[in-house]
Design an enzyme around this catalytic site. Structure first.
Site, PDB file in Angstrom:
ATOM      1  N   CYS A 242       0.882  -1.148   0.000  1.00  0.00           N
ATOM      2  CA  CYS A 242       0.000   0.000   0.000  1.00  0.00           C
ATOM      3  C   CYS A 242       0.929   1.209   0.000  1.00  0.00           C
ATOM      4  O   CYS A 242       2.134   1.051  -0.107  1.00  0.00           O
ATOM      5  CB  CYS A 242      -0.875   0.015   1.231  1.00  0.00           C
ATOM      6  SG  CYS A 242      -2.012  -1.372   1.238  1.00  0.00           S
ATOM      7  N   VAL A 243       0.395   2.371   0.113  1.00  0.00           N
ATOM      8  CA  VAL A 243       1.182   3.591   0.228  1.00  0.00           C
ATOM      9  C   VAL A 243       1.921   3.901  -1.073  1.00  0.00           C
ATOM     10  O   VAL A 243       2.385   3.010  -1.763  1.00  0.00           O
ATOM     11  CB  VAL A 243       2.190   3.526   1.395  1.00  0.00           C
ATOM     12  CG1 VAL A 243       2.764   4.891   1.658  1.00  0.00           C
ATOM     13  CG2 VAL A 243       1.526   2.998   2.640  1.00  0.00           C
TER      14      VAL A 243
END
Lengths: 428, 141
Positions: A242-243
Site C-alpha cells: 500500500c502507500v
C-alpha cells in the site's frame, strides 16, 4: 516451459443474475461474488460497483488492481495462495480478461490508498483510467487486526479476479499469445551474437503494507531468485503493498509488467533476454549487501552483458537500487535504472535519497511531488474523505467546489516504476 | 559492541522496554517523545561519528518524512572499552545518515504539506514499529 495466454477483450461489464460473456460484455452476478468474499468470516460487509472509462467517477481509496486471470489447464493461477501443493506456474493455458480489472477499495491502515478518476486530467496520468473496473468495496470485522485486514482485502481481490476470469472459459473469440521459455543453455546458444540482457526485478519486502508475495509466501523470506516471465504472467507475484499509489507495483502491474513485455518484444532481434532476478528489498544493511552480492552473482551466471533494474518503493530501497547498479557496473555489466523522482513540488530539489556515480543511465517516470488539480466527479466509489489521507493528498486537498489538489503520486499508477505509465522524460 | 535504538515512537519503546519480544532482546533504547525526526537523525549521526554503525537504513521504505512524525534508528554501538582502544568511523554509515538527513530536510521543506492528523498517529506508530521489528528479526536471523 510453454504458456498459452488467451486474451478475451472485455468491452463492458453489467450486473446480471447469470454469469456469461456475450459480445465482449461481461455479465456477472454480484450476489455470487459477495457470497464468495463473505466465505472469509473476517469480512463484515462487501459490495460491488462498476466504473467505466469516460464516466464522471472517482475510485478512492484503491488498495489493489488485479487483472482477472484463470487457468484452463496446467496448474493453478496465483499459485501458492489457496493450496499448499503448488505446481510451477507458467505452463498450460491461461485466460486473461483484457481491458478490465478487479479493483479493491475500503479502509486499510493509516494511509489510505490512491485515486483513480475515470475522466478528466487523471486520464493523462494513469493507464487505469482507460480500463473498466469491477470495484469491490470491502469492510473488515471490528476485531480484525491490521495485518489480517491487509490479508483479507488482498485475498478477496485475488479470489474475485480468479472467479470472474473463469467466466471466460466459454468464450471462443480470443487473441492467443504463446510464451516459450527455454533453459539457459539453449537460450545462450540460440542468439550468440546478440547482447545478453537480464532484468533485475526489485520488490518490496519490509513489513505490513510494504510486502510482496511470491507463490503466496512473504518475500521477506526470499533471497534473490531467478524467475521466468511465464510465472509472472500466471500470478506468481502478488502485491501486498500500500502507500505511494503512484509507484506501487499492483498485482495488475506484475501481471502486465511493462519491462518484461518490452524485453520479450525485442528478444531475438535486438537482444537475447536471458532471464529475471527477483530481488527482495530488505531493511537491514547486512541483508541489503548480501542481496546485492547474490543478485550480481545470479546476473553473472546468466551471462549478462547488460541489465535493466526496475525500482519499487522510496527511501531505503533507493540504496539497494544504487548498490546493485554500482556492483554490476564494476563487474563490467552495463546497467540501466528505472525510477521516479521526488524532487519537491517545484522540481528543484535533489530527486533521489541516494546515488552513486556508476548510475549513469537512468530512465525517470516523473516527479512524484508535482501537483495536479482534478475536477469534481459526480460519483465516488469508496470514501472521498480518505483523499486527505492518501499519499500525495492532505487535509486541504478537497477544495470548496469539490476539486482535488493532489501530488502525482496520489494517482494510482501515476509513475509506475516498470514504466507502465504515461509520464516520462524528454530532452528539451 | 551493544545494540541501541534511538526513537521518538512510544510504541517502539514499549516493545523494547516492557513487552519482551524476543527479536528485541538485549537492545537498549534511547526514547524521547519530544524529539523531532531530525533530532533522532542528528543524535544517531553524532554516535556514528563516535564509532557507531547503522544496522538498518535510517529511512522508511515508502512512507516519507512529511507523512509521519516518527523515526527510529537502529545502531551497533562500540562499548566503552572498545572505544578506548580506538574505533574507526564507518564511512557507509556516515554517508547514509547524511543522505537521510538531507532527504528529510528536503521533503519537510519542499513538498505539499504535512499530511497526517492526530487520528492517524497510532497507525503511523504501528507502521514504524513493524518496520523496525522486521529489521530486528532480519538482524537476528
Amino acid at each position: 516451459m510453454n504458456l498459452e495466454l488467451r486474451k478475451v477483450q472485455i468491452k463492458d461489464i453489467v450486473f446480471d443474475t447469470v454469469d456469461k460473456i456475450e459480445d465482449g460484455v461481461l455479465h456477472v452476478d454480484p450476489k455470487r461474488l459477495e457470497e464468495l468474499v463473505l466465505e472469509d468470516s473476517r469480512v463484515k460487509a462487501v459490495s460491488f460497483d462498476i466504473a467505466r472509462p469516460g464516466e464522471s467517477v472517482r475510485i478512492v481509496p484503491v488498495k489493489d488492481v488485479i487483472e482477472p486471470r484463470a487457468k484452463l489447464e496446467g496448474g493453478e493461477i496465483f499459485p501458492g495462495l489457496f493450496r499448499e501443493d503448488m505446481q510451477e506456474a507458467g505452463n498450460g493455458i491461461t485466460y486473461c480478461l483484457k481491458g478490465m480489472a478487479v479493483t479493491s477499495t475500503g479502509p486499510i491502515v493509516g494511509f489510505q490508498e490512491g485515486v483513480i478518476d475515470m475522466s478528466g486530467p487523471c486520464v493523462d496520468y494513469t493507464i487505469y483510467s482507460s480500463i473498466l473496473h469491477l470495484c469491490m468495496i470491502i469492510e473488515k470485522q471490528d476485531y480484525v487486526d491490521p495485518h489480517d485486514h491487509e490479508e483479507v482485502v488482498r485475498l478477496a481481490g485475488i479470489k474475485v479476479a480468479k472467479t470472474v476470469a473463469e467466466i471466460g472459459f466459454d468464450v471462443t473469440e480470443y487473441e492467443t499469445e504463446n510464451m516459450e521459455w527455454k533453459p539457459i543453455g539453449e537460450k545462450y546458444a540460440e542468439f550468440p551474437d546478440l547482447p545478453k540482457v537480464v532484468y533485475v526485478y526489485n520488490c518490496m519486502a519490509q513489513g505490513l503494507l510494504h510486502d510482496t508475495y511470491f507463490y503466496g509466501r512473504d518475500a521477506k523470506a526470499l533471497v534473490p531468485t531467478m524467475i521466468t516471465p511465464n510465472e509472472v504472467m500466471d500470478g506468481a507475484l502478488i502485491s501486498g503493498n500500500c502507500v505511494s499509489p503512484g509507484s506501487k507495483t499492483t498485482t495488475y502491474m506484475h501481471q502486465n509488467n511493462a519491462v518484461i513485455r518490452e524485453l520479450l518484444k525485442i528478444h531475438g532481434t535486438e537482444i537475447n533476454f536471458m532471464g529475471i532476478v527477483l530481488n527482495p528489498l530488505m531493511t537491514t544493511l547486512k541483508e541489503k549487501f548480501r542481496d546485492r552480492m547474490m543478485t550480481v552473482r545470479e546476473v553473472k551466471m546468466l551471462g549478462a552483458d547488460g541489465v535493466l533494474i526496475s525500482q519499487e518503493g522510496f527511501g531505503n530501497p533507493t540504496t539497494d537500487l544504487m548498490i546493485v547498479c554500482q556492483e554490476l557496473e564494476n563487474n563490467g555489466i552495463k546497467t540501466v535504472i528505472i525510477t521516479n523522482e521526488d524532487a519537491g513540488v517545484d522540481g528543484m530539489s535533489e530527486p533521489l535519497p541516494d546515488s552513486v556515480q556508476e548510475a549513469n543511465a537512468i530512465v525517470t517516470t516523473g516527479n512524484s511531488n508535482a501537483t495536479v488539480m482534478l475536477p469534481a466527479m459526480d460519483k465516488t466509489i469508496g470514501i472521498l474523505k480518505e483523499v486527505e489521507r492518501v499519499c500525495g493528498g492532505n487535509v486541504t486537498s478537497i477544495q470548496e467546489d469539490g476539486r482535488l489538489l493532489l501530488e502525482i503520486h496520489g494517482i494510482m499508477g501515476g509513475h509506475n516504476l516498470q514504466g507502465n505509465t504515461k509520464l516520462g522524460a524528454i530532452t528539451i | 559492541m551493544k545494540l541501541l535504538i534511538i526513537t521518538n515512537n512510544s510504541r517502539v519503546n514499549e516493545a523494547i522496554s516492557y513487552n519482551g519480544e524476543s527479536c528485541f532482546r538485549n537492545i537498549d533504547v534511547d526514547f524521547d517523545p519530544d524529539m523531532s525526526q531530525m533530532d533522532v537523525l542528528v543524535r544517531a549521526r553524532d554516535m556514528i561519528h563516535l564509532g557507531a554503525k547503522l544496522v538498518m537504513h535510517p529511512m522508511m521504505g515508502r512512507i516519507k518524512p512529511h507523512e509521519t512524525p516518527y523515526k527510529s534508528v537502529f545502531l551497533e554501538v562500540p562499548e566503552e572499552r572498545e572505544r578506548e582502544k580506538g574505533t574507526e568511523c564507518d564511512l557507509n554509515s556516515v554517508i547514509m545518515i547524511e543522505d537521510s538527513m538531507a532527504e528529510t530536510a528536503k521533503l519537510l521543506q519542499n513538498t505539499f504539506a504535512l499530511k497526517y492528523d492526530d487520528s492517524m498517529l497510532p497507525d503511523l506508530q504501528y507502521l514504524d514499529f513493524l518496520l523496525l521489528k522486521a529489521g530486528a528479526e532480519e538482524y537476528r536471523r
